[in-house]
Write a protein that holds these residues in place. Structure first.
Motif, PDB file in Angstrom:
ATOM      1  N   ASP A 150       1.014  -1.329  -0.138  1.00 12.05           N
ATOM      2  CA  ASP A 150      -0.134   0.106  -0.164  1.00 12.05           C
ATOM      3  C   ASP A 150       0.911   1.263   0.096  1.00 12.05           C
ATOM      4  OD1 ASP A 150      -1.968   2.229   0.755  1.00 12.05           O
ATOM      5  OD2 ASP A 150      -2.885   0.681   2.049  1.00 12.05           O
ATOM      6  N   PRO A 151       0.644   2.164  -0.921  1.00 16.26           N
ATOM      7  CA  PRO A 151       1.750   3.318  -0.935  1.00 16.26           C
ATOM      8  C   PRO A 151       1.535   4.350   0.242  1.00 16.26           C
ATOM      9  CG  PRO A 151      -0.129   3.553  -2.779  1.00 16.26           C
ATOM     10  CD  PRO A 151      -0.193   2.225  -2.173  1.00 16.26           C
ATOM     11  N   ASP A 152       0.046   4.181   1.004  1.00 18.16           N
ATOM     12  CA  ASP A 152       0.055   5.080   2.062  1.00 18.16           C
ATOM     13  C   ASP A 152       0.910   4.469   3.287  1.00 18.16           C
ATOM     14  OD1 ASP A 152      -1.578   6.862   1.298  1.00 18.16           O
ATOM     15  OD2 ASP A 152      -3.555   5.665   2.028  1.00 18.16           O
ATOM     16  N   PHE A 153       1.438   3.307   3.068  1.00 23.40           N
ATOM     17  CA  PHE A 153       2.316   2.740   4.270  1.00 23.40           C
ATOM     18  C   PHE A 153       3.708   3.011   3.893  1.00 23.40           C
ATOM     19  CE2 PHE A 153      -0.850  -0.543   5.488  1.00 23.40           C
ATOM     20  CZ  PHE A 153      -0.694  -0.461   6.925  1.00 23.40           C
TER      21      PHE A 153
ATOM     22  N   ARG B 101       4.499   6.091   2.294  1.00 16.47           N
ATOM     23  CA  ARG B 101       4.502   7.291   2.652  1.00 16.47           C
ATOM     24  C   ARG B 101       4.946   7.421   4.316  1.00 16.47           C
ATOM     25  NH1 ARG B 101       0.101  11.745   1.615  1.00 16.47           N
ATOM     26  NH2 ARG B 101      -1.454  10.133   1.796  1.00 16.47           N
ATOM     27  N   LEU B 102       4.079   6.516   4.790  1.00 14.43           N
ATOM     28  CA  LEU B 102       4.251   6.578   6.486  1.00 14.43           C
ATOM     29  C   LEU B 102       5.631   6.311   6.747  1.00 14.43           C
ATOM     30  CD1 LEU B 102       2.703   6.759   8.987  1.00 14.43           C
ATOM     31  CD2 LEU B 102       2.595   4.319   9.048  1.00 14.43           C
ATOM     32  N   PHE B 103       6.340   5.173   6.101  1.00 14.63           N
ATOM     33  CA  PHE B 103       7.650   4.982   6.338  1.00 14.63           C
ATOM     34  C   PHE B 103       8.711   5.996   5.916  1.00 14.63           C
ATOM     35  CE2 PHE B 103       8.135   0.831   8.380  1.00 14.63           C
ATOM     36  CZ  PHE B 103       6.718   0.534   8.513  1.00 14.63           C
ATOM     37  N   THR B 104       8.341   6.709   4.672  1.00 17.00           N
ATOM     38  CA  THR B 104       9.426   7.712   4.220  1.00 17.00           C
ATOM     39  C   THR B 104       9.181   8.808   5.201  1.00 17.00           C
ATOM     40  OG1 THR B 104       8.571   7.084   1.978  1.00 17.00           O
ATOM     41  CG2 THR B 104       9.726   9.213   2.310  1.00 17.00           C
ATOM     42  N   LEU B 105       8.048   9.136   5.825  1.00 19.26           N
ATOM     43  CA  LEU B 105       8.047  10.096   6.769  1.00 19.26           C
ATOM     44  C   LEU B 105       8.567   9.852   8.177  1.00 19.26           C
ATOM     45  CD1 LEU B 105       4.469  11.458   6.078  1.00 19.26           C
ATOM     46  CD2 LEU B 105       6.495  12.676   5.793  1.00 19.26           C
ATOM     47  N   MET B 106       8.890   8.487   8.443  1.00 21.72           N
ATOM     48  CA  MET B 106       9.709   8.155   9.595  1.00 21.72           C
ATOM     49  C   MET B 106      11.067   8.220   9.317  1.00 21.72           C
ATOM     50  SD  MET B 106       7.748   4.592  10.648  1.00 21.72           S
ATOM     51  CE  MET B 106       5.936   4.496  11.106  1.00 21.72           C
ATOM     52  N   GLY B 107      11.565   8.465   8.063  1.00 18.39           N
ATOM     53  CA  GLY B 107      12.708   8.692   7.690  1.00 18.39           C
ATOM     54  C   GLY B 107      13.408   7.370   7.421  1.00 18.39           C
ATOM     55  N   ALA B 108      12.790   6.299   7.020  1.00 17.04           N
ATOM     56  CA  ALA B 108      13.232   4.822   6.706  1.00 17.04           C
ATOM     57  C   ALA B 108      13.787   5.031   5.524  1.00 17.04           C
ATOM     58  CB  ALA B 108      12.280   3.842   7.045  1.00 17.04           C
TER      59      ALA B 108
ATOM     60  N   MET C  59      15.478  -0.387   5.224  1.00 18.05           N
ATOM     61  CA  MET C  59      14.979  -0.556   6.524  1.00 18.05           C
ATOM     62  C   MET C  59      13.404  -0.594   6.031  1.00 18.05           C
ATOM     63  SD  MET C  59      15.256  -0.045   9.767  1.00 18.05           S
ATOM     64  CE  MET C  59      16.478   0.827  10.277  1.00 18.05           C
TER      65      MET C  59
ATOM     66  N   LEU D 264      11.167  -4.056   7.469  1.00 20.19           N
ATOM     67  CA  LEU D 264      10.021  -3.573   8.323  1.00 20.19           C
ATOM     68  C   LEU D 264       8.601  -3.893   7.559  1.00 20.19           C
ATOM     69  CD1 LEU D 264      11.306  -0.761  10.189  1.00 20.19           C
ATOM     70  CD2 LEU D 264      11.145  -3.007  11.333  1.00 20.19           C
ATOM     71  N   LEU D 265       8.633  -3.371   6.461  1.00 15.39           N
ATOM     72  CA  LEU D 265       7.514  -3.327   5.673  1.00 15.39           C
ATOM     73  C   LEU D 265       7.263  -4.090   4.360  1.00 15.39           C
ATOM     74  CD1 LEU D 265       4.959  -1.757   5.163  1.00 15.39           C
ATOM     75  CD2 LEU D 265       6.012  -0.119   3.899  1.00 15.39           C
TER      76      LEU D 265
END
Lengths: 251, 257
Positions: B144-147, B149-156, B160, B164-165
């Motif tokens: 899911d691209p939303d996930f 995005r979430l991980f990009t924002l976490m700085g992963a 990584m 994790l994903l």
């Protein structure tokens, strides 16, 4: 503080916004309200790096960045919890995902325990997301947002999938947490009362192309009482502007 | 699986065996044409000391094939996922490679790699490699691209996110590809052995076939099927152990009812 300068984005011939600028003062809770389809989500996509703007700059603390990855915490309508991790593990992800994070793990866990206690999730650390209710999952998403440990928080309709009572509860939590952690918050919502409950600044957006129509700064201190004439007045003004905007889109 | 779910398939198999047995006996069909199932079962058991070393060789070939296929398919799928440009360049070749009838390659492989196990390992590898690569790649891409995005924002970063994903996200599809792969791997090894080998169940089958020892041919098929089923069960077991969250949601759903 966050500044958006002269942002432009169009899909094909349709311009979502041209020369859109926004200024977020430090430590304040800013809420964007606008008719659906006005481009709020595209703005968030630009901020979060999902979409590349055609023009314009995003400036955080005086430095221009391509997007806010690594800068902002983010929460949206969907809880976005990974089904293979427990609530505790999900909330710890922002710490785990950072490079060389492991030495901070112990502190992070202590912080998480405090947050879980504040938002009423103590005892659910080892539950999996599909073992708890939607409200609990969104609380966990909120805990994860705080675990980002960022000064800037982007909220994309974070509470709109919840029932009225749970939403009211979580609004209270958001307020408490923003006060306690002193974050700069940018939130999108469709719910005018929610905006009035939470915001220091309400920015009313018009559509096609998206532009700031009006700014409101409710003066009453939070938590707020809706029966104040000031609120009735702001609410009526926002509603009437939104209706005109809607007619403009459909017209 | 519950016992009641097993009832119907067991009854069906038993029925077929009984019909087969009756057919052979009533029609008086010679054993070298079609032996009765009782004789096959008997042969598979009492000839076990003869079959066992051959089965071991075939099993070794298959397992080596699987291990090498995992060792090559996983990095390739991740590489293609990380570099979409390379995926575009490579995927026509991957598809075209599947259009080549691999069994037709078997005689060549014997020339190149000899009569030992490696020509068979290669056959097994060729067959398993494709489903694992394709299923893992599409699993990784289905995230899911939303996930993301979430991980990009976490700085992963990419690795990584992979850890994790993407990887856990792709596991269900990876395992369904692996299940297909391990069951067909047997075919690759056996055909390799038919073409030229000194040992293995395929070799034993060809030998017995030439001597009209049809019972032993069937006994080998029985052993091969058992091996295929065993591998399938092994992958299923690994799947359950690794993707424990699936079991959790299953328990949850049962509790709700």
């Amino acid at each position: 503080m966050l500044e958006v300068q002269g942002l432009a984005k169009s899909f094909g011939l349709q311009a979502i916004f041209k020369n859109f600028s926004l200024y977020l003062p430090q430590g304040r809770f800013t809420v964007l309200v606008g008719p659906s389809g006005c481009g709020k989500s595209t703005l968030f996509d630009c901020l979060t790096g999902m979409v590349c703007p055609d023009q314009g700059r995003i400036v955080w603390q005086g430095n221009a960045t391509a997007h806010l990855g690594g800068v902002a915490a983010y929460m949206q309508q969907k809880d976005m919890l990974l089904p293979w991790l427990t609530l505790g593990e999900n909330a710890l992800l922002p710490v785990q995902a950072k490079p060389r994070a492991l030495k901070n793990m112990k502190q992070a866990k202590e912080k998480l325990a405090r947050i879980f206690e504040k938002i009423g999730l103590t005892g659910f650390q080892t539950h999996y997301p599909d073992q708890v209710s939607g409200g609990m999952r969104q609380r966990c998403a909120l805990a994860r947002t705080l675990m980002f440990d960022r000064d800037l928080v982007l909220l994309d309709e974070p509470l709109s999938a919840l029932d009225a009572i749970t939403r009211r509860e979580l609004q209270g939590l958001l307020l408490m947490l923003q006060k306690e952690f002193g974050k700069t918050v940018l939130m999108i919502t469709h719910d005018i009362e929610e905006a009035l409950t939470l915001a220091d600044d309400i920015i009313l957006l018009g559509s096609a192309p998206m532009a700031i129509l009006e700014r409101f700064q409710p003066r009453a201190s939070k938590p707020r009482d809706f029966s104040l004439p000031e609120f009735m007045d702001i609410k009526a003004r926002i509603l009437s502007r939104l209706l005109t905007e809607k007619e403009k889109i459909q017209g | 699986m519950k016992w009641s779910d097993m009832l119907f398939p067991s009854a069906l198999i038993l029925g077929i065996l009984v019909l087969w047995e009756a057919f052979v006996r009533v029609m008086n069909i010679p054993a070298f044409i079609l032996p009765p199932p009782s004789a096959i079962g008997f042969c598979a058991v009492i000839k076990a000391p003869l079959i066992w070393p051959h089965a071991l060789t075939t099993a070794l070939e298959i397992i080596l094939g699987i291990v090498i296929a995992l060792g090559t398919a996983i990095p390739l799928a991740i590489f293609m996922f990380a570099r979409p440009g390379i995926e575009k360049g490579l995927s026509p070749f991957l598809v075209a490679s599947q259009a080549v009838p691999v069994f037709a390659l078997a005689p060549l492989l014997v020339i190149w790699l000899g009569y030992g196990i490696w020509s068979k390992v290669f056959m097994a590898w060729v067959i398993i490699f494709f489903p694992i690569t394709v299923s893992l790649l599409s699993g990784l891409k289905s995230c899911d691209p939303d996930f993301r995005r979430l991980f990009t924002l976490m700085g992963a970063g990419f690795w990584m996110k992979l850890r994790l994903l993407y990887w856990p996200w792709a596991l269900p599809q990876f395992f369904s590809g692996l299940k297909v792969g391990v069951t067909v791997a047997t075919i690759g090894a056996v055909i390799g052995e038919w073409v030229g080998a000194q040992k293995g169940l395929g070799y034993l089958m060809i030998q017995s076939n030439a001597r009209l020892n049809t019972e032993l041919v069937f006994a080998c098929i029985l052993w091969l099927s058992a091996m295929g089923l065993g591998l399938w069960a092994l992958v299923g077991f690994a799947e359950k152990r690794i993707m424990t969250w699936k079991n959790n949601s299953f328990i949850k759903r049962k509790d709700k009812q």
